[in-house]
Design a protein around this motif. Structure first.
Motif, short mmCIF file in Angstrom:
data_model
loop_
_atom_site.label_atom_id
_atom_site.label_comp_id
_atom_site.label_asym_id
_atom_site.label_seq_id
_atom_site.Cartn_x
_atom_site.Cartn_y
_atom_site.Cartn_z
N THR A 175 0.82 -1.60 -0.12
CA THR A 175 0.03 -0.11 -0.34
C THR A 175 0.85 1.35 -0.19
O THR A 175 1.08 1.60 1.09
CB THR A 175 -1.27 0.53 1.16
N PRO A 176 1.73 2.01 -1.26
CA PRO A 176 2.52 2.30 -1.32
C PRO A 176 1.75 4.01 -1.10
O PRO A 176 2.72 5.10 -0.85
CB PRO A 176 3.67 2.26 -2.33
N THR A 177 0.75 4.32 -1.33
CA THR A 177 -0.09 5.39 -1.12
C THR A 177 -0.12 5.87 -0.04
O THR A 177 -0.25 7.33 0.22
CB THR A 177 -1.68 5.27 -2.19
N THR A 178 0.08 5.29 1.20
CA THR A 178 -0.15 5.09 2.67
C THR A 178 0.94 4.76 3.12
O THR A 178 0.33 4.97 4.56
CB THR A 178 -1.36 4.94 3.16
N PRO A 216 8.97 11.97 -5.82
CA PRO A 216 7.68 11.93 -6.01
C PRO A 216 6.96 12.07 -7.50
O PRO A 216 8.77 12.53 -7.99
CB PRO A 216 6.84 13.40 -5.17
N ALA A 233 7.03 5.80 -10.16
CA ALA A 233 5.21 5.10 -10.34
C ALA A 233 5.54 4.35 -8.82
O ALA A 233 6.29 4.30 -8.52
CB ALA A 233 5.75 3.71 -10.78
N SER A 234 3.89 3.97 -8.48
CA SER A 234 3.55 3.38 -6.97
C SER A 234 4.11 2.75 -6.75
O SER A 234 4.48 2.11 -5.71
CB SER A 234 2.06 3.96 -7.71
N ASP A 291 7.47 2.57 -5.18
CA ASP A 291 7.28 4.06 -4.65
C ASP A 291 8.75 3.57 -3.11
O ASP A 291 8.06 2.52 -2.58
CB ASP A 291 5.96 4.91 -4.31
N TRP A 315 13.06 10.92 -1.11
CA TRP A 315 11.14 10.28 -0.58
C TRP A 315 10.15 11.57 -0.72
O TRP A 315 9.27 11.57 -1.47
CB TRP A 315 11.39 9.57 -0.54
N SER A 339 1.99 15.84 -3.81
CA SER A 339 1.36 14.58 -4.32
C SER A 339 1.80 13.31 -3.29
O SER A 339 1.42 11.94 -3.57
CB SER A 339 2.94 14.53 -5.03
N ARG A 340 1.80 13.30 -2.15
CA ARG A 340 1.85 11.99 -0.71
C ARG A 340 0.95 13.08 0.24
O ARG A 340 1.05 12.60 1.07
CB ARG A 340 3.25 12.73 -0.35
N SER A 381 -1.79 11.52 0.24
CA SER A 381 -3.07 10.71 1.02
C SER A 381 -1.90 9.95 2.53
O SER A 381 -3.05 9.54 2.70
CB SER A 381 -2.62 9.49 -0.17
#
Length: 317
Positions: free
Chosen positions: A170-173, A193, A196-197, A200, A232, A311-312, A314
């Protein structure tokens, strides 16, 4: 102190070139700090032309955000980042202990909240711009995988199950941190940032993670991860990966190139104005004991990443 932020239209040029001088320095200092984030960025830009457009938009947002918050006294709400640590090992030594992993989380919390014991060593010249970033980290889970690989390199194979690695969780959170033997004298690398997810996160060699266990002097104080997490969060190397280059931060002095070891203060730049270099900044290449501060301008760039629309975003609670 220095430079204005570059416009988005110029960023593609900045990202696509690294000075030959800094490459030679890195090649000649294999026993010294080497971060592969810039080289990884250049590879990713070649493989994914759309990435440059995404990064230009992020830079545009960052520039507008920092201009509208000139005092860098920003309140984004509580940012607490869960960290997933992916350990890939061949030897028993590479299968690092939970104590070593937790020591790294502890260092990140100190360095990003200005509670590190050496924060008080920041010279008076920079005392007005030293920053408490105000972001915290918590260990979410540790995933371990035995492998036959002796080294992983920097091509992101470690993040791909079809190449023997471990996929990001779950790299978006969650911040994924891969720990392995990288090889080639590389201490670590991060994805900026806009990438690709699926890839990441941050990769750290197990010999340079945390403060105990396998952590190896002079990179045994956990500052490699502090440096890479800075990338990052959209920070550049302080010398801009070019002779007298720009790191897109207004309050950091212009550096000739990377600094190694622990330079004697004051260390003067030969760039325009011969400023005193901020060699104790986490985004230089000094030994762990020689780096112990972020600047307010760097904090503003990190704040922009987590701001609404960033961009982050989330990761916001």
């Amino acid at each position: 102190m220095k430079k204005i932020l570059l416009s988005a239209s110029l960023l593609a040029m900045l990202f696509s070139c690294q000075s030959e001088d800094s490459k030679v320095v890195a090649e000649n200092n294999a026993a010294q700090r080497q971060c592969a984030s810039q080289e990884v960025l250049e590879r990713q830009l070649r493989e994914d032309p759309e990435m440059a457009l995404r990064m230009n938009k992020i830079e545009e947002f960052t520039e507008n955000f920092t201009k509208s918050n000139p005092n860098y006294r920003l309140v984004n709400g509580k940012i607490q980042i869960p960290v997933v640590v992916n350990v890939l090992y061949k030897t028993t030594a590479e299968n690092i202990s939970l104590a070593q992993i937790q020591s790294q989380i502890d260092v990140l919390n100190k360095d990003f909240n200005a509670t590190n014991s050496d924060y008080g060593q920041v010279p008076a010249l920079f005392s007005g711009v030293k920053a408490n970033v105000g972001i915290s980290f918590v260990l979410d889970q540790v995933i371990r995988k035995s492998t036959t690989k002796t080294s992983w390199g920097t091509n992101d194979a470690i993040k791909k199950t079809n190449q023997g690695g471990l996929a990001a969780v779950t790299p978006t959170t969650k911040l994924n941190l891969w720990v392995c033997t990288i090889g080639g004298g590389i201490l670590g690398y991060a994805q900026f940032p806009g990438g690709a997810s699926a890839t990441d996160g941050v990769v750290i060699d197990s010999k340079y993670l945390g403060t105990t266990g396998r952590a190896t002097y002079p990179f045994n104080l956990g500052r490699t991860a502090t440096h890479e997490v800075g990338h990052w969060m959209n920070l550049r190397h302080i010398w801009g990966d070019a002779t007298c280059g720009s790191d897109l931060v207004a309050d950091t002095p212009t550096h000739n190139t990377a600094n190694y070891g622990v330079p004697t203060y004051p260390h003067l730049s030969t760039c325009s104005g011969t400023p005193v270099e901020m060699t104790m900044n986490y985004m230089d290449y000094t030994d762990d004991r020689g780096m112990y501060m972020f600047s307010l301008g760097q904090k503003a760039r990190m704040d922009a990443v987590f701001a609404v629309g960033g961009s982050r975003a989330s990761f916001r609670n």
